[in-house]
Design an enzyme around this catalytic site. Structure first.
Site, PDB file in Angstrom:
ATOM      1  N   GLU A  53      -7.356   6.586  -1.850  1.00  0.00           N
ATOM      2  CA  GLU A  53      -7.101   5.257  -2.410  1.00  0.00           C
ATOM      3  C   GLU A  53      -6.971   5.314  -3.927  1.00  0.00           C
ATOM      4  OE1 GLU A  53      -6.221   3.039  -0.582  1.00  0.00           O
ATOM      5  OE2 GLU A  53      -7.135   3.423   1.357  1.00  0.00           O
ATOM      6  N   ARG A  55       6.830   0.425  -9.363  1.00  0.00           N
ATOM      7  CA  ARG A  55       6.004   1.427  -8.669  1.00  0.00           C
ATOM      8  C   ARG A  55       6.952   2.299  -7.883  1.00  0.00           C
ATOM      9  NH1 ARG A  55       2.997   4.696  -6.611  1.00  0.00           N
ATOM     10  NH2 ARG A  55       1.015   4.224  -5.555  1.00  0.00           N
TER      11      ARG A  55
HETATM   12  O1  GFB Z   1      -3.402   1.675  -8.767  1.00  0.00           O
HETATM   13  P1  GFB Z   1      -2.950   1.921  -7.404  1.00  0.00           P
HETATM   14  O2  GFB Z   1      -3.960   1.834  -6.369  1.00  0.00           O
HETATM   15  O3  GFB Z   1      -1.760   0.952  -7.077  1.00  0.00           O
HETATM   16  O4  GFB Z   1      -2.326   3.372  -7.390  1.00  0.00           O
HETATM   17  P2  GFB Z   1      -0.817   0.782  -5.779  1.00  0.00           P
HETATM   18  C1  GFB Z   1      -1.198   3.700  -8.135  1.00  0.00           C
HETATM   19  C2  GFB Z   1      -1.542   4.621  -9.313  1.00  0.00           C
HETATM   20  O5  GFB Z   1      -0.298   5.202  -9.770  1.00  0.00           O
HETATM   21  C3  GFB Z   1      -2.131   3.898 -10.521  1.00  0.00           C
HETATM   22  C4  GFB Z   1      -0.249   5.208 -11.180  1.00  0.00           C
HETATM   23  O6  GFB Z   1      -3.510   3.731 -10.497  1.00  0.00           O
HETATM   24  C5  GFB Z   1      -1.652   4.810 -11.655  1.00  0.00           C
HETATM   25  O7  GFB Z   1      -2.443   5.965 -11.738  1.00  0.00           O
HETATM   26  N1  GFB Z   1       0.708   4.162 -11.617  1.00  0.00           N
HETATM   27  C6  GFB Z   1       1.367   3.266 -10.860  1.00  0.00           C
HETATM   28  C7  GFB Z   1       1.050   3.957 -12.905  1.00  0.00           C
HETATM   29  N2  GFB Z   1       2.134   2.465 -11.632  1.00  0.00           N
HETATM   30  C8  GFB Z   1       1.957   2.878 -12.917  1.00  0.00           C
HETATM   31  C9  GFB Z   1       2.470   2.428 -14.175  1.00  0.00           C
HETATM   32  O8  GFB Z   1       3.229   1.482 -14.281  1.00  0.00           O
HETATM   33  N3  GFB Z   1       2.039   3.095 -15.276  1.00  0.00           N
HETATM   34  C10 GFB Z   1       1.162   4.136 -15.206  1.00  0.00           C
HETATM   35  N4  GFB Z   1       0.793   4.709 -16.345  1.00  0.00           N
HETATM   36  N5  GFB Z   1       0.668   4.592 -14.030  1.00  0.00           N
HETATM   37  C11 GFB Z   1      -1.324   2.308  -3.664  1.00  0.00           C
HETATM   38  C12 GFB Z   1      -2.453   3.287  -3.616  1.00  0.00           C
HETATM   39  O9  GFB Z   1      -0.916   2.139  -5.002  1.00  0.00           O
HETATM   40  O10 GFB Z   1      -0.207   2.814  -3.010  1.00  0.00           O
HETATM   41  C13 GFB Z   1      -2.707   3.797  -2.247  1.00  0.00           C
HETATM   42  O11 GFB Z   1      -3.650   2.647  -4.004  1.00  0.00           O
HETATM   43  C14 GFB Z   1      -1.438   4.271  -1.586  1.00  0.00           C
HETATM   44  O12 GFB Z   1      -3.601   4.864  -2.336  1.00  0.00           O
HETATM   45  C15 GFB Z   1      -0.382   3.196  -1.671  1.00  0.00           C
HETATM   46  O13 GFB Z   1      -1.016   5.464  -2.246  1.00  0.00           O
HETATM   47  C16 GFB Z   1       0.938   3.651  -1.079  1.00  0.00           C
HETATM   48  O14 GFB Z   1      -1.300  -0.293  -4.888  1.00  0.00           O
HETATM   49  O15 GFB Z   1       0.530   0.614  -6.388  1.00  0.00           O
END
Ligand code: GFB
Length: 392
Positions: free
Chosen positions: A47, A254
């Site tokens: 996660e 994303r």
């Molecule tokens: O935060 P997060 O749970 O969002 O996971 P989702 C995405 C991670 O990708 C972030 C990086 O915590 C960052 O480390 N990331 C994404 C970014 N967008 C950006 C951005 O705009 N800038 C930067 N610097 N980093 C879920 C995950 O992601 O997606 C689940 O929690 C699973 O584990 C799912 O992989 C498919 O909700 O977008």
């Protein structure tokens, strides 16, 4: 009585492992049932950061509930941020990062009784935790049965792997370990605590415990307390002062694993640019675009080309900043900048975008500038995000 961590430091660090809570003697006074008790938790490994922030809110309401229904004072131990899957800088050590790097922990402490893991160790020493509970789903019953959505839990055989070492700490041990099939809201965990009577307990897979009331007053009170650290705010402010001198639109794109996890929600780069330009054509006063993304350099450059002649910005941490704030800090800087934009478009179903929307609600920005998301390619009916309004 509000007991501070410091007050208990010496008492709990005593060599004597056999402290009982029934009546401790401290400098001649009886301290009855006043030693704080601790709840630790961890979340399913893959996660991401922003789902974990949501799990914290559920655990914080659980702690609030415990402090209402139990005779003891309960404190939640903040799980360190440890080697998250999305943190891609392989040259950085991103192990057991304390919350204080990313959050203003004092602000959280004003609302929720929490300590960092290192503070917990100062108080507990190397004493084993009284219990480790691995939460798991109930087994699916045969298809002809109606699904049972009632809140329930039961001690069961372990279905999956039980974590042996949390956050790679071999000195965090447990006196007993059990698996519990669990279905329900986080306050139901109180029944498990009541049954086991631990002084210290760790719940693994805490994400299985649901919100008591998502989007209610308590939710927002806890959410609002989760302010980002001053250092990250300062970096975002400096960047804005230098680059974003006028109103700007922020787009959160994303990509990476989302391209596979949610293929119908992620538009192609060309289509993303088209959607941004379409929005901007309706807002003659905005000429600047800020992009927050986990896209590759190549994809970002492609997008930048499509977006000409608009001014396009993206935060790039220099080596020193990256070493200090790590990948998690850079992501938060993106979130801060997007939360302050004149207009925001996010990626559908991304918790990264959801958290930006919440931040904008806390800042009371106009609702129509916040709850917008990109539409995937070939989508006939593109649904926009639910408007989860701030409640005071
Ligand atoms: O935060 P997060 O749970 O969002 O996971 P989702 C995405 C991670 O990708 C972030 C990086 O915590 C960052 O480390 N990331 C994404 C970014 N967008 C950006 C951005 O705009 N800038 C930067 N610097 N980093 C879920 C995950 O992601 O997606 C689940 O929690 C699973 O584990 C799912 O992989 C498919 O909700 O977008």
């Amino acid at each position: 009585v509000l007991w501070t961590a410091v007050q208990f430091e010496c008492l709990l660090c005593a060599d004597d492992n056999s402290l009982s809570d029934e009546g401790e003697t401290l400098a001649g006074h009886t301290v009855l049932n006043t030693l704080p008790r601790y709840i630790l938790y961890d979340v399913n490994k893959p996660e991401g950061f922003n789902l974990r922030r949501d799990v914290f809110i559920r655990m914080a309401s659980f702690i609030h509930h415990m402090n209402k229904v139990s005779d003891y004072h309960w404190i939640l131990v903040l799980p360190p941020w440890h080697r998250l899957y999305h943190w891609r800088s392989s040259n950085l050590v991103q192990d057991r990062v304390p919350w204080s790097l990313f959050f203003n922990v004092d602000s959280i402490k004003n609302i929720v009784p929490v300590v960092e893991l290192h503070e917990f160790f100062q108080m507990n020493g190397l004493r084993p935790l009284d219990a480790q509970v691995t939460l798991q789903d109930f087994n699916l019953k045969s298809f002809d049965q109606y699904p049972d959505f009632s809140d329930k839990w039961e001690i069961a055989n372990c279905k999956g792997q039980v974590q042996k070492e949390f956050w790679n700490l071999n000195n965090l041990t447990f006196t007993k370990s059990l698996c519990i099939s669990f279905q329900g809201i986080s306050t139901l965990l109180a029944d498990i605590v009541k049954e086991l009577e631990p002084r210290t307990i760790i719940f693994d897979h805490a994400e299985l415990a649901l919100h008591n009331y998502y989007g209610g007053q308590e939710y927002w009170r806890i959410r609002k307390s989760m302010q980002f650290s001053n250092n990250l705010h300062e970096i975002a402010k400096e960047f804005k002062k230098k680059n974003l001198k006028q109103d700007y639109l922020c787009a959160h794109l994303r990509r990476r694993d989302f391209l596979y996890g949610h293929p119908s929600d992620v538009p192609s780069i060309n289509n993303t640019a088209k959607q941004i330009i379409e929005k901007l054509s309706l807002m003659s006063n905005i000429k600047t675009i800020y992009i927050a993304t986990d896209a590759s350099k190549k994809e970002f450059e492609e997008l930048n080309n499509y977006l000409q002649p608009y001014e396009v910005f993206k935060f790039e941490a220099d080596e020193r900043t990256l070493n200090n704030v790590l990948d998690g800090g850079v992501a938060i800087i993106d979130q801060i900048i997007c939360s302050q934009a004149k207009y925001f478009i996010g990626t559908s179903k991304s918790t990264f975008s959801f958290r930006i929307q919440e931040e904008r609600e806390i800042l009371r920005l106009p609702v129509e500038t916040t709850f917008n998301s990109f539409c995937g390619d070939n989508i006939v009916k593109c649904t926009q995000p639910t408007k989860w309004r701030f409640v005071e």
